[in-house]
Scaffold this active site. Structure first.
Site, PDB file in Angstrom:
ATOM      1  N   ILE A 153      -7.066 -15.191 -18.175  1.00 41.79           N
ATOM      2  CA  ILE A 153      -5.812 -14.567 -17.470  1.00 41.79           C
ATOM      3  C   ILE A 153      -6.227 -13.239 -16.881  1.00 41.79           C
ATOM      4  CG2 ILE A 153      -3.499 -14.173 -17.127  1.00 41.79           C
ATOM      5  CD1 ILE A 153      -3.085 -16.081 -19.419  1.00 41.79           C
ATOM      6  N   CYS A 200      -4.125  -9.848 -23.826  1.00 45.53           N
ATOM      7  CA  CYS A 200      -4.789 -10.071 -25.190  1.00 45.53           C
ATOM      8  C   CYS A 200      -3.901 -11.032 -25.851  1.00 45.53           C
ATOM      9  CB  CYS A 200      -5.394  -8.927 -26.143  1.00 45.53           C
ATOM     10  SG  CYS A 200      -4.237  -7.814 -26.631  1.00 45.53           S
ATOM     11  N   PRO A 201      -4.284 -11.713 -26.835  1.00 41.93           N
ATOM     12  CA  PRO A 201      -3.369 -12.619 -27.724  1.00 41.93           C
ATOM     13  C   PRO A 201      -2.654 -11.586 -28.812  1.00 41.93           C
ATOM     14  CG  PRO A 201      -5.705 -12.983 -28.558  1.00 41.93           C
ATOM     15  CD  PRO A 201      -5.594 -12.055 -27.344  1.00 41.93           C
ATOM     16  N   THR A 227       2.744  -9.585 -19.763  1.00 44.87           N
ATOM     17  CA  THR A 227       2.646 -11.164 -19.469  1.00 44.87           C
ATOM     18  C   THR A 227       2.420 -11.901 -20.650  1.00 44.87           C
ATOM     19  OG1 THR A 227       0.758 -11.300 -18.273  1.00 44.87           O
ATOM     20  CG2 THR A 227       3.028 -11.030 -17.052  1.00 44.87           C
ATOM     21  N   SER A 228       1.862 -11.237 -22.070  1.00 44.54           N
ATOM     22  CA  SER A 228       1.132 -11.796 -22.823  1.00 44.54           C
ATOM     23  C   SER A 228       2.122 -12.112 -24.114  1.00 44.54           C
ATOM     24  CB  SER A 228      -0.120 -11.082 -23.284  1.00 44.54           C
ATOM     25  OG  SER A 228      -0.755 -11.993 -24.373  1.00 44.54           O
ATOM     26  N   ARG A 229       2.543 -11.219 -24.947  1.00 48.01           N
ATOM     27  CA  ARG A 229       3.193 -11.658 -26.164  1.00 48.01           C
ATOM     28  C   ARG A 229       4.274 -10.391 -26.400  1.00 48.01           C
ATOM     29  NH1 ARG A 229       2.736 -15.904 -25.047  1.00 48.01           N
ATOM     30  NH2 ARG A 229       2.186 -17.722 -26.338  1.00 48.01           N
ATOM     31  N   ASP A 253       7.405  -9.809 -19.153  1.00 48.17           N
ATOM     32  CA  ASP A 253       7.750 -11.118 -19.130  1.00 48.17           C
ATOM     33  C   ASP A 253       7.891 -11.859 -20.538  1.00 48.17           C
ATOM     34  OD1 ASP A 253       7.951 -13.922 -17.800  1.00 48.17           O
ATOM     35  OD2 ASP A 253       6.343 -14.374 -18.684  1.00 48.17           O
ATOM     36  N   GLU A 258      12.268 -11.666 -28.142  1.00 51.42           N
ATOM     37  CA  GLU A 258      12.777 -12.860 -27.369  1.00 51.42           C
ATOM     38  C   GLU A 258      13.533 -14.114 -27.891  1.00 51.42           C
ATOM     39  OE1 GLU A 258       9.000 -13.205 -25.145  1.00 51.42           O
ATOM     40  OE2 GLU A 258       9.162 -15.251 -25.808  1.00 51.42           O
ATOM     41  N   HIS A 290      10.054 -15.097 -20.143  1.00 45.77           N
ATOM     42  CA  HIS A 290       8.601 -15.595 -20.498  1.00 45.77           C
ATOM     43  C   HIS A 290       8.493 -16.992 -19.636  1.00 45.77           C
ATOM     44  CE1 HIS A 290       5.921 -16.424 -24.253  1.00 45.77           C
ATOM     45  NE2 HIS A 290       5.322 -16.859 -23.080  1.00 45.77           N
TER      46      HIS A 290
HETATM   47  P1  NAD Z   1      -8.016 -16.138 -23.621  1.00 40.77           P
HETATM   48  O1  NAD Z   1      -8.211 -16.340 -25.215  1.00 40.77           O
HETATM   49  O2  NAD Z   1      -8.863 -16.633 -22.429  1.00 40.77           O
HETATM   50  O3  NAD Z   1      -8.176 -14.355 -23.623  1.00 40.77           O
HETATM   51  C1  NAD Z   1      -7.718 -13.483 -24.301  1.00 40.77           C
HETATM   52  C2  NAD Z   1      -8.886 -12.403 -24.489  1.00 40.77           C
HETATM   53  O4  NAD Z   1      -8.346 -11.429 -25.259  1.00 40.77           O
HETATM   54  C3  NAD Z   1     -10.294 -12.728 -24.989  1.00 40.77           C
HETATM   55  O5  NAD Z   1     -11.238 -12.295 -24.064  1.00 40.77           O
HETATM   56  C4  NAD Z   1     -10.567 -12.121 -26.306  1.00 40.77           C
HETATM   57  O6  NAD Z   1     -11.552 -11.607 -26.422  1.00 40.77           O
HETATM   58  C5  NAD Z   1      -9.414 -11.028 -26.163  1.00 40.77           C
HETATM   59  N1  NAD Z   1      -9.185 -10.478 -27.243  1.00 40.77           N
HETATM   60  C6  NAD Z   1      -8.743 -10.904 -28.639  1.00 40.77           C
HETATM   61  N2  NAD Z   1      -8.363  -9.802 -29.510  1.00 40.77           N
HETATM   62  C7  NAD Z   1      -8.312  -8.829 -28.693  1.00 40.77           C
HETATM   63  C8  NAD Z   1      -8.178  -7.248 -29.134  1.00 40.77           C
HETATM   64  N3  NAD Z   1      -7.881  -7.153 -30.253  1.00 40.77           N
HETATM   65  N4  NAD Z   1      -8.263  -6.516 -28.164  1.00 40.77           N
HETATM   66  C9  NAD Z   1      -8.680  -6.733 -26.989  1.00 40.77           C
HETATM   67  N5  NAD Z   1      -8.790  -7.997 -26.542  1.00 40.77           N
HETATM   68  C10 NAD Z   1      -8.580  -9.089 -27.497  1.00 40.77           C
HETATM   69  O7  NAD Z   1      -6.392 -16.073 -23.362  1.00 40.77           O
HETATM   70  P2  NAD Z   1      -5.839 -16.426 -22.117  1.00 40.77           P
HETATM   71  O8  NAD Z   1      -5.540 -17.763 -21.520  1.00 40.77           O
HETATM   72  O9  NAD Z   1      -6.422 -15.371 -20.982  1.00 40.77           O
HETATM   73  O10 NAD Z   1      -4.241 -15.857 -22.527  1.00 40.77           O
HETATM   74  C11 NAD Z   1      -4.166 -14.358 -22.856  1.00 40.77           C
HETATM   75  C12 NAD Z   1      -2.626 -14.521 -23.504  1.00 40.77           C
HETATM   76  O11 NAD Z   1      -1.574 -14.516 -22.413  1.00 40.77           O
HETATM   77  C13 NAD Z   1      -2.227 -15.422 -24.601  1.00 40.77           C
HETATM   78  O12 NAD Z   1      -2.913 -15.020 -25.641  1.00 40.77           O
HETATM   79  C14 NAD Z   1      -0.980 -15.649 -24.422  1.00 40.77           C
HETATM   80  O13 NAD Z   1      -0.280 -14.776 -25.589  1.00 40.77           O
HETATM   81  C15 NAD Z   1      -0.521 -15.061 -23.167  1.00 40.77           C
HETATM   82  N6  NAD Z   1      -0.025 -15.926 -22.614  1.00 40.77           N
HETATM   83  C16 NAD Z   1       1.273 -15.984 -21.765  1.00 40.77           C
HETATM   84  C17 NAD Z   1       1.837 -16.797 -20.775  1.00 40.77           C
HETATM   85  C18 NAD Z   1       3.405 -16.551 -20.427  1.00 40.77           C
HETATM   86  O14 NAD Z   1       4.023 -17.467 -19.907  1.00 40.77           O
HETATM   87  N7  NAD Z   1       3.718 -15.581 -20.241  1.00 40.77           N
HETATM   88  C19 NAD Z   1       1.333 -17.859 -20.522  1.00 40.77           C
HETATM   89  C20 NAD Z   1      -0.110 -18.193 -21.117  1.00 40.77           C
HETATM   90  C21 NAD Z   1      -0.733 -17.275 -21.824  1.00 40.77           C
END
Ligand code: NAD
Length: 326
Positions: A153, A200-201, A227-229, A253, A258, A290
Site C-alpha cells: 500500500i 506499516c502494520p 489508513t493503517s491501524r 480511517d 474503533e 475503516h
Molecule cells: P505490507 O506487509 O505489504 O507492508 C507493510 C510494510 O510495513 C512492510 O514493508 C514492512 O517492512 C513495514 N514495517 C513493518 N514493521 C515496521 C516498522 N516497525 N516500521 C516501519 N515499517 C514497518 O502491508 P500492506 O498490504 O501495505 O498493508 C499495510 C497495513 O495497512 C496493514 O498492516 C493493515 O494494518 C493496513 N490496512 C488497512 C486497510 C483499511 O481498510 N484501512 C486495509 C488493508 C490494510
C-alpha cells in the site's frame, strides 16, 4: 460440506462470498467473534473473521477444545489475533493482498478532501453559500510526503504522490530498493515531512508511533493520514497537536478505540469516547470508519482469496497464506 462460521457480517460481505462460494456451508453471524461469542463455534469446521473481531487466547482455546482447526481472516492485518496462542492449535490464514490501490487511493482522498476543504465546500454550496473564505489549501506539488511502511500500500501511495509532483521520502524496517523511494531515518521523516501517511502494520514496535514526542519533532501544520491501524497513533497526543496547531489536519480511517463503534450506526446514541467526539467535531479532521478497503475490486478479491485459502487448507492441511510468525 464443511461448515464455516462467518463473523461480523455486513451485506457487502455476503454479496461476493455468496457469489463465489461453491463448496462450503457458510453461516453468517452479524455479531463479532470474541470471548463471549466463541461458544457458538461448536460443530463448525472453520471460522471467517475480520479486523474488529477479538481473537484472544480464550477464543483460540475454545476453537481448539471444539475442534475447529482453522481461522481464515478476510483481511491482511492480524493484530487482533493472538498468533502466539494459536501456534500448534489453530491455523490462521489471511489475505495478504487484495487491492493496495483501494487503500492508497482512500488515503489520497482523505488528504485531498482535508487540504482542499471539499467537506466544507460541499456543505456550503448545498446552502447556496458560495463564499471562498477559509477554504484555502496548498499545492501538493513540491511538498514532502513521508511514508511510514513502504510495502504494497505504501508503494502505491508513493506512486500516487509522485504523480502529484511531491517529493516522497520513506521509512521502513526493510527498505525496498526497487521502490525508488528515498529512505530516511524515522526522526528525519518526522522533521522533513509536510504530510505523513502511515502504512506499516500495528506491532509492539509501532504501537503509538505517533505520540507527543514524535509530534513535537514534526513541521508546524503537518498533515497526518492514517489508513493503517488506529493504535499507531496516541489519540490524546494527536488531539493536543491539533489544538496547538502543530498538526494542521488529520485524516483517519482507523481509530484506536474503533472496535465497539465502527461499522455500526450509533447516530441515536451519546458517544462516550470524549476524544473521538472532539476529533469528529474539528473542521480539520476527517474520520471514515475503516472503509479504505471498500471497493468492488477489493471485496471480490477478499472473498475469492479467503475461500481459496480455506479450500487449500481442507485439501492439503496447510495453506500458502498461513500466518506463521512470531
Ligand atoms: P505490507 O506487509 O505489504 O507492508 C507493510 C510494510 O510495513 C512492510 O514493508 C514492512 O517492512 C513495514 N514495517 C513493518 N514493521 C515496521 C516498522 N516497525 N516500521 C516501519 N515499517 C514497518 O502491508 P500492506 O498490504 O501495505 O498493508 C499495510 C497495513 O495497512 C496493514 O498492516 C493493515 O494494518 C493496513 N490496512 C488497512 C486497510 C483499511 O481498510 N484501512 C486495509 C488493508 C490494510
Amino acid at each position: 460440506m464443511k461448515k464455516i462460521a462467518f463473523f461480523d457480517t455486513k451485506p457487502y460481505d455476503k454479496i461476493w462470498f455468496d457469489e463465489y462460494n461453491e463448496q462450503f456451508e457458510l453461516d453468517y453471524f452479524e455479531g463479532k467473534l470474541n470471548r463471549k461469542t466463541c461458544r457458538l463455534l461448536r460443530g463448525y469446521d472453520g471460522v471467517i473473521a475480520f479486523v474488529n473481531d477479538d481473537i484472544d487466547e480464550n477464543v483460540i482455546d475454545t476453537m481448539y477444545e471444539e475442534k475447529v482447526p482453522v481461522l481464515a481472516m478476510r483481511c491482511s492485518g492480524y493484530n487482533n489475533v493472538d498468533i502466539k496462542a494459536a501456534k500448534g492449535k489453530v491455523k490462521v490464514l489471511r489475505v495478504p493482498a487484495y487491492s493496495p490501490y483501494a487503500v492508497a487511493e482512500h488515503a489520497m482522498a482523505l488528504l485531498l478532501t482535508l487540504n482542499r476543504k471539499i467537506h466544507k465546500a460541499y456543505i456550503r454550496t448545498r446552502d447556496f453559500n458560495f463564499s471562498l473564505n477559509r477554504l484555502i489549501g496548498f499545492d501538493i506539488h513540491g511538498k514532502t510526503v513521508g511514508i511510514i511502511g513502504t510495502g504494497q500500500i505504501g508503494q502505491v501511495f508513493a506512486s500516487i504522490c509522485r504523480g502529484f509532483g511531491a517529493d516522497v521520502i520513506g521509512y521502513d524496517l526493510y527498505p525496498s530498493e526497487k521502490s525508488g523511494i528515498n529512505y530516511v531515518d524515522l526522526n528525519a521523516l518526522f522533521q522533513k515531512s509536510d504530510i505523513i501517511s502511515l502504512h506499516c502494520p500495528l506491532t509492539k514496535e509501532t504501537h503509538h508511533l505517533i505520540n507527543k514526542d514524535s509530534i513535537a519533532m514534526m513541521k508546524k501544520g503537518v498533515y497526518i493520514i492514517n489508513t493503517s491501524r488506529g493504535s499507531l497513533i496516541e489519540s490524546q497526543a494527536l488531539l493536543d497537536g491539533l489544538t496547538s496547531g502543530r498538526v494542521g489536519a488529520a485524516g483517519l480511517d482507523v481509530y484506536e478505540e474503533e472496535s465497539d463503534l465502527f461499522y455500526e450506526d450509533h447516530s441515536n446514541l451519546v458517544i462516550k469516547d470524549d476524544i473521538l467526539s472532539i476529533l469528529v467535531s474539528r473542521p480539520n479532521v476527517i474520520i471514515t470508519s475503516h472503509q479504505a478497503f471498500l471497493t468492488e475490486e477489493a471485496l471480490k478479491s477478499i472473498a475469492n482469496i479467503t475461500l481459496s485459502n480455506l479450500s487449500e487448507y481442507f485439501q492439503t492441511g496447510s495453506c500458502s497464506n498461513e500466518i506463521t510468525d512470531p
